[in-house]
Design a protein around this motif. Structure first.
Motif, short mmCIF file in Angstrom:
data_model
loop_
_atom_site.label_atom_id
_atom_site.label_comp_id
_atom_site.label_asym_id
_atom_site.label_seq_id
_atom_site.Cartn_x
_atom_site.Cartn_y
_atom_site.Cartn_z
N HIS A 47 0.84 -1.20 0.00
CA HIS A 47 0.00 0.00 0.00
C HIS A 47 0.87 1.25 0.00
O HIS A 47 0.64 2.20 -0.77
N ILE A 57 -5.86 5.10 -5.22
CA ILE A 57 -6.39 4.08 -4.32
C ILE A 57 -7.92 4.19 -4.38
O ILE A 57 -8.48 5.21 -4.02
N LEU A 61 -6.96 0.71 2.45
CA LEU A 61 -6.44 -0.44 3.18
C LEU A 61 -7.43 -0.77 4.29
O LEU A 61 -7.72 0.06 5.15
N PHE A 71 -6.41 -3.61 -0.22
CA PHE A 71 -6.74 -2.32 -0.82
C PHE A 71 -6.82 -2.53 -2.32
O PHE A 71 -6.35 -3.54 -2.85
N TYR A 73 -6.16 -0.54 -6.12
CA TYR A 73 -5.65 0.63 -6.83
C TYR A 73 -6.06 0.54 -8.30
O TYR A 73 -6.31 -0.54 -8.82
#
Length: 88
Positions: A47, A57, A61, A71, A73
């Motif tokens: 992350h 993002i 997270l 998470f 992206y």
């Protein structure tokens, strides 16, 4: 392959050699569905590197209730990637 996890919205199949395949309908907690999931040894470090690289993002997270920290992206090509690890 045998079913090893079934949450209704995601099912994971695995074999005895450690290969896994997950099939998803709609992600239960994220705003978008990823096109790919990658599990890493240190999701916090992944992350941090994604943030440092300036990646968008799209799911923060998060310690998910099913025992995964992850998470999402958005890559330069616009595709969303799920990065996670099993929560210790």
């Amino acid at each position: 392959m045998q079913r090893v996890m079934d949450h209704g919205w995601i099912v994971t199949l695995a074999d005895g050699a450690g290969h896994q395949l997950s099939l998803m309908t709609k992600d239960a907690t994220a705003p978008v569905n990823p096109v790919l999931s990658v599990f890493v040894d240190d999701v916090q470090e992944a992350h941090d590197r994604a943030v440092e690289a300036g990646l968008e993002i799209v799911h923060p997270l998060t310690d998910e209730p099913w025992g995964v920290t992850r998470f999402f992206y958005r890559g330069p090509d616009g595709q969303v990637v799920n990065v996670g690890s099993h929560t210790p």
